[in-house]
Design an enzyme around this catalytic site. Structure first.
Site, PDB file in Angstrom:
ATOM      1  N   HIS A 196     -53.682  24.075 -12.113  1.00  0.00           N
ATOM      2  CA  HIS A 196     -53.740  22.721 -12.682  1.00  0.00           C
ATOM      3  C   HIS A 196     -53.840  21.542 -11.459  1.00  0.00           C
ATOM      4  CE1 HIS A 196     -51.630  24.611 -15.940  1.00  0.00           C
ATOM      5  NE2 HIS A 196     -51.502  23.545 -16.630  1.00  0.00           N
ATOM      6  N   THR A 200     -44.655  31.840 -16.836  1.00  0.00           N
ATOM      7  CA  THR A 200     -43.696  31.817 -15.896  1.00  0.00           C
ATOM      8  C   THR A 200     -42.772  32.860 -15.953  1.00  0.00           C
ATOM      9  OG1 THR A 200     -44.115  29.283 -16.001  1.00  0.00           O
ATOM     10  CG2 THR A 200     -42.636  30.355 -13.996  1.00  0.00           C
ATOM     11  N   PRO A 201     -42.909  33.767 -14.915  1.00  0.00           N
ATOM     12  CA  PRO A 201     -41.692  34.874 -15.343  1.00  0.00           C
ATOM     13  C   PRO A 201     -40.348  34.390 -14.986  1.00  0.00           C
ATOM     14  CG  PRO A 201     -43.174  35.485 -13.551  1.00  0.00           C
ATOM     15  CD  PRO A 201     -43.782  34.307 -14.179  1.00  0.00           C
ATOM     16  N   GLU A 246     -53.695  16.267 -12.641  1.00  0.00           N
ATOM     17  CA  GLU A 246     -53.353  16.224 -14.037  1.00  0.00           C
ATOM     18  C   GLU A 246     -52.708  14.810 -14.281  1.00  0.00           C
ATOM     19  OE1 GLU A 246     -50.455  19.143 -15.163  1.00  0.00           O
ATOM     20  OE2 GLU A 246     -50.357  18.441 -17.193  1.00  0.00           O
ATOM     21  N   GLY A 303     -46.611  23.462 -13.949  1.00  0.00           N
ATOM     22  CA  GLY A 303     -45.364  22.740 -13.821  1.00  0.00           C
ATOM     23  C   GLY A 303     -45.581  21.396 -13.727  1.00  0.00           C
ATOM     24  N   ASP A 314     -50.918  23.880 -25.252  1.00  0.00           N
ATOM     25  CA  ASP A 314     -49.642  24.190 -25.791  1.00  0.00           C
ATOM     26  C   ASP A 314     -49.836  24.263 -27.081  1.00  0.00           C
ATOM     27  OD1 ASP A 314     -47.734  24.574 -23.125  1.00  0.00           O
ATOM     28  OD2 ASP A 314     -48.900  22.791 -22.984  1.00  0.00           O
ATOM     29  N   ASN A 363     -45.032  29.795 -23.815  1.00  0.00           N
ATOM     30  CA  ASN A 363     -43.751  29.198 -24.315  1.00  0.00           C
ATOM     31  C   ASN A 363     -44.114  27.995 -24.968  1.00  0.00           C
ATOM     32  OD1 ASN A 363     -41.383  30.996 -24.308  1.00  0.00           O
ATOM     33  ND2 ASN A 363     -42.025  30.992 -21.963  1.00  0.00           N
ATOM     34  N   ASP A 374     -44.383  28.108 -11.428  1.00  0.00           N
ATOM     35  CA  ASP A 374     -44.209  26.596 -11.545  1.00  0.00           C
ATOM     36  C   ASP A 374     -43.667  26.098 -10.262  1.00  0.00           C
ATOM     37  OD1 ASP A 374     -42.317  24.460 -12.504  1.00  0.00           O
ATOM     38  OD2 ASP A 374     -41.606  25.246 -13.909  1.00  0.00           O
TER      39      ASP A 374
HETATM   40  P1  IMP Z   1     -44.042  29.297 -19.811  1.00  0.00           P
HETATM   41  O1  IMP Z   1     -44.746  29.295 -18.614  1.00  0.00           O
HETATM   42  O2  IMP Z   1     -44.901  30.501 -20.871  1.00  0.00           O
HETATM   43  O3  IMP Z   1     -42.738  29.151 -20.219  1.00  0.00           O
HETATM   44  O4  IMP Z   1     -44.755  28.075 -20.649  1.00  0.00           O
HETATM   45  C1  IMP Z   1     -43.977  26.782 -20.460  1.00  0.00           C
HETATM   46  C2  IMP Z   1     -44.419  26.126 -19.163  1.00  0.00           C
HETATM   47  O5  IMP Z   1     -45.945  26.110 -18.738  1.00  0.00           O
HETATM   48  C3  IMP Z   1     -43.417  24.702 -18.707  1.00  0.00           C
HETATM   49  O6  IMP Z   1     -42.431  25.058 -18.325  1.00  0.00           O
HETATM   50  C4  IMP Z   1     -44.728  24.517 -17.635  1.00  0.00           C
HETATM   51  O7  IMP Z   1     -44.365  24.873 -16.447  1.00  0.00           O
HETATM   52  C5  IMP Z   1     -45.960  25.090 -18.024  1.00  0.00           C
HETATM   53  N1  IMP Z   1     -46.807  24.029 -18.604  1.00  0.00           N
HETATM   54  C6  IMP Z   1     -47.153  23.805 -20.098  1.00  0.00           C
HETATM   55  N2  IMP Z   1     -48.242  22.808 -20.214  1.00  0.00           N
HETATM   56  C7  IMP Z   1     -48.143  22.285 -19.113  1.00  0.00           C
HETATM   57  C8  IMP Z   1     -48.965  21.125 -18.702  1.00  0.00           C
HETATM   58  O8  IMP Z   1     -49.708  20.416 -19.372  1.00  0.00           O
HETATM   59  N3  IMP Z   1     -48.936  20.892 -17.362  1.00  0.00           N
HETATM   60  C9  IMP Z   1     -48.376  21.508 -16.333  1.00  0.00           C
HETATM   61  N4  IMP Z   1     -47.677  22.621 -16.561  1.00  0.00           N
HETATM   62  C10 IMP Z   1     -47.519  23.119 -18.138  1.00  0.00           C
HETATM   63 ZN    ZN Z   2     -51.513  23.492 -18.842  1.00  0.00          ZN
END
Ligand code: IMP
Ligand code: ZN
Length: 348
Positions: free
Chosen positions: A202, A101-102, A205, A175, A288, A22, A142
């Site tokens: 991660h 993240t589901p 960070e 997360g 991202d 996402n 997450d």
């Molecule tokens: P999704 O898991 O496909 O929904 O992608 C977005 C999610 O990835 C966010 O809600 C975070 O949980 C995680 N995320 C994206 N970038 C970062 C980061 O730089 N650090 C930690 N978590 C991240």
């Molecule tokens: Zn990341």
């Protein structure tokens, strides 16, 4: 994308190992999502951080919340995943590990299981269309959701690892790093490791997470996301660095993400320099690409211009990333052959 990228970096075959689904949604796809859900009144500026802009890490996590509002049905996830995969392929990425993240969404009937199934369907659809990219999936935890959800996610990931014909390979821990403590997630992560899921965590960070990083490094993870504050020059410790080096744990490094999220002051101070100079396996990734308005070619070019890398150095970085993938040895061999075949064309 913010800048013009030299054709060398686009033609360079690349491996992408740190891409949150996402967070990778392009502005074109956001456009389609917004037109599907006009009632949300979401505008473009709310889903991406443009050239020269920066945000606090907290603000970055607000952006993900906005995107999650736009992506809340199986149909959305299918479109987003297919678009993201095709965009990486068009950028010269030959092997991609996507992570996500589901989520469940009571109003649309989306469940965590159907979420994972839909991402797998997108991968299979791209494969059947002949898109030139090998895509695998890492199920993400997450950390904000705590230990029970983490354990539930591990069990789901384990099931899909066994039933997805090698598409689900592992687990990601991500997360908001300021929320929760890795200590509470250890039982879930340990179980994941024991059942054969690969782990990308991660770590460090943000500053002051050394204790957590030390604890999680004992697992040990198979790869580290960011690891920004592990080394002593930024308040980390030599013993932590030694542990990473002894276990040869590759780092996934995302330059623009860290600069725009302000955990690193500028490109030239990025910890890529520290690890790369040491000869430690360091893989350039996007994190991202949608949110941070970048792509992998641009990240390679930025690393080269910032740290004075030659084209041969850059080639080596992309080639050595193959050894860091979670897919098995036969896939590594196929990719290595692909790199050999493509080399004359890239250096023509
Ligand atoms: P999704 O898991 O496909 O929904 O992608 C977005 C999610 O990835 C966010 O809600 C975070 O949980 C995680 N995320 C994206 N970038 C970062 C980061 O730089 N650090 C930690 N978590 C991240
Ligand atoms: Zn990341």
């Amino acid at each position: 994308m913010d800048n013009e990228v030299d054709v060398f970096y686009q033609e360079l075959p690349k491996v992408e190992l740190h891409a949150h689904l996402n967070g990778s949604v392009s502005s074109q796809t956001i456009e389609k999502l917004i037109s599907r859900k006009p009632h949300l009144n979401i505008e473009h500026g709310m889903t991406a951080i443009g050239k020269g802009q920066r945000r606090t890490l907290d603000e970055c996590f607000q952006v993900f919340k906005v995107i999650h509002q736009l992506v809340d049905t199986e149909e959305d996830i299918l479109m987003v995943a297919i678009d993201v995969i095709k965009e990486f392929a068009a950028d010269g990425v030959k092997y991609l590990e996507l992570r996500s993240t589901p989520r469940e969404e009571k109003t649309t009937g989306l469940t965590k299981r159907s979420y994972i199934e839909t991402v797998i369907k997108a991968i299979q659809q791209c494969r059947s269309e002949g898109v030139d990219i090998d895509v695998r999936f890492l199920v993400a935890i997450d950390r904000r959701n705590g230990p029970e959800v983490a354990m539930e996610t591990v069990k789901l990931a384990e099931e899909f690892m066994l039933s997805s014909d090698g598409l689900v390979l592992g687990l990601d821990l991500s997360g908001d790093p300021t929320v929760g403590h890795g200590r509470d997630l250890l039982p879930a992560l340990q179980r994941a490791k024991n059942c054969g899921l690969k782990l990308s965590l991660h770590l460090s960070e943000v500053p002051s997470q050394l204790e957590e990083s030390e604890l999680l490094l004992n697992l040990p993870p198979d790869r580290i996301g960011h690891g920004t504050f592990l080394h002593p020059e930024v308040g980390g410790s030599q013993s932590v660095v030694d542990k990473v080096v002894e276990n040869k744990i590759p780092l996934e490094l995302c330059l623009t993400s860290n600069v725009k999220g302000q955990t690193v002051p500028c490109y030239s101070k990025h910890h890529f320099k520290y690890w790369y100079q040491m000869g430690h396996p360091s893989v350039i990734c996007t994190d991202d690409k949608g949110v941070f308005s970048t792509d992998l070619s641009q990240e390679y070019q930025l690393a080269a211009s910032t740290f004075g890398l030659s084209r041969e150095d850059v080639w080596k970085i992309s080639q050595q990333a193959i050894d860091c993938i979670f897919a098995p040895d036969n896939v590594k061999q196929q990719l290595k052959q692909k790199w050999i075949d493509l080399q004359p064309q890239v250096f023509k």
